[in-house]
Design a protein around this motif. Structure first.
Motif, PDB file in Angstrom:
ATOM      1  N   ALA A 114      52.179  -9.045 -33.516  1.00 36.37           N
ATOM      2  CA  ALA A 114      51.388  -8.460 -34.601  1.00 36.37           C
ATOM      3  C   ALA A 114      50.830  -9.530 -35.534  1.00 36.37           C
ATOM      4  N   ARG A 115      51.535 -10.648 -35.668  1.00 35.64           N
ATOM      5  CA  ARG A 115      51.084 -11.716 -36.572  1.00 35.64           C
ATOM      6  C   ARG A 115      50.251 -12.775 -35.846  1.00 35.64           C
ATOM      7  N   SER A 116      50.032 -12.594 -34.557  1.00 31.03           N
ATOM      8  CA  SER A 116      49.215 -13.548 -33.808  1.00 31.03           C
ATOM      9  C   SER A 116      47.734 -13.274 -34.053  1.00 31.03           C
ATOM     10  N   PRO A 117      46.864 -14.268 -33.824  1.00 28.37           N
ATOM     11  CA  PRO A 117      45.426 -14.054 -34.013  1.00 28.37           C
ATOM     12  C   PRO A 117      44.806 -13.111 -32.990  1.00 28.37           C
ATOM     13  N   LEU A 118      45.583 -12.682 -32.006  1.00 24.32           N
ATOM     14  CA  LEU A 118      45.052 -11.772 -30.992  1.00 24.32           C
ATOM     15  C   LEU A 118      44.875 -10.347 -31.520  1.00 24.32           C
ATOM     16  N   VAL A 119      45.578 -10.015 -32.604  1.00 21.87           N
ATOM     17  CA  VAL A 119      45.574  -8.648 -33.106  1.00 21.87           C
ATOM     18  C   VAL A 119      45.045  -8.640 -34.540  1.00 21.87           C
ATOM     19  N   PRO A 120      44.071  -7.781 -34.851  1.00 17.70           N
ATOM     20  CA  PRO A 120      43.618  -7.651 -36.236  1.00 17.70           C
ATOM     21  C   PRO A 120      44.762  -7.220 -37.142  1.00 17.70           C
ATOM     22  N   GLY A 121      44.766  -7.723 -38.353  1.00 15.80           N
ATOM     23  CA  GLY A 121      45.882  -7.492 -39.259  1.00 15.80           C
ATOM     24  C   GLY A 121      46.130  -6.031 -39.576  1.00 15.80           C
ATOM     25  N   ASP A 122      45.061  -5.217 -39.652  1.00 14.88           N
ATOM     26  CA  ASP A 122      45.228  -3.813 -40.013  1.00 14.88           C
ATOM     27  C   ASP A 122      45.398  -2.895 -38.805  1.00 14.88           C
TER      28      ASP A 122
END
Length: 247
Positions: free
Chosen positions: A22-30
């Motif tokens: 979830a905190r990786s750049p692969l997934v948007p924060g929201d």
């Protein structure tokens, strides 16, 4: 104890992977909040009276649906499993109704029952009937004929045989069916609350959270709580089964 420790280890590993992903750049924060954020929101919601009402409403509906399903399915299963003529006469109808998904009946249920709790409870009962009914029927298929013949020798009538011979023998199968029915009913309840609106329930909470600004942390809170309810109910029924029918 080892099984419990392994279970905790598996949960911890899943949460770590979720947090990192979830905190990786692969997934948007929201799009996918990490479990640390979801946990904080969960504690916040547990202190909110409105959220607790949603949870209680779903749990009560689940209990009512399962009890009604047991009251209908167990006697029906005993009759269908012990009277071949009735079983053959109703087989076509049962086989037609059983594959119909409960969620497919939502429009019909809304027209007939409205948007109240009766709709979701009715659909949950419909979904929960089948595992209990068929487990009861299959249990009677496995009943030792010697037990029935012995009961008849001692003067037992059909009703007494069903209640004092067949039902105790079928009890392990019935409890397994109830476990399956409870989890199925929970899925249907949350789905109906989510899809048909209504006014209260975990599904309604999730629907509200995803609308407007789209609070994904609250959506996941509702999802996690529904999962926890399912685990607690299943584990509770499993313990009952081991304690009552350990034989």
């Amino acid at each position: 104890m080892r099984v419990f420790a392994r279970g905790l280890l598996g949960i911890a590993g899943f949460l770590v992977v979720w947090e990192l992903f979830a905190r990786s750049p692969l997934v948007p924060g929201d799009a996918l909040p990490p479990p640390s954020v979801v946990a904080g929101e969960l504690f916040t919601q547990l202190g909110d009276e409105t959220f607790l009402r949603h949870v209680i409403a779903t749990v009560l509906a689940l209990l009512i649906a399962v009890v009604i399903a047991v009251v209908i399915a167990v006697p029906s299963g005993l009759v269908l499993g012990s009277v071949p003529a009735v079983r053959h006469a109703t087989r076509a109808v049962i086989e037609f109704l059983r594959p119909i998904p409960s969620v497919a009946l939502i429009p019909l249920a809304l027209v007939m029952l409205g948007f109240g709790p009766e709709t979701k409870i009715t659909l949950a009962v419909y979904a929960a009937l089948w595992p209990i009914l068929f487990n009861t029927i299959y249990a009677l298929d496995e009943l030792d004929p010697l037990h029935v013949d012995t009961a008849r020798v001692f003067g037992f009538g059909r009703t007494r045989i069903l209640l004092q011979v067949a039902l105790p023998s079928a009890l392990p199968f019935v409890l397994t069916g109830i476990r399956l029915a409870a989890t199925t009913a929970l899925v249907v309840l949350v789905s109906v609350e989510l899809m048909s609106g209504g006014e209260i329930g975990i599904g309604y909470f999730i629907m509200e959270a995803r609308s407007g600004p789209g609070r994904m942390d609250q959506v996941l809170v509702g999802t996690v709580v529904a999962g926890v309810i399912g685990v607690v109910v299943n584990q509770g029924l499993e313990r009952v089964q081991k304690r009552w029918v350990a034989w």
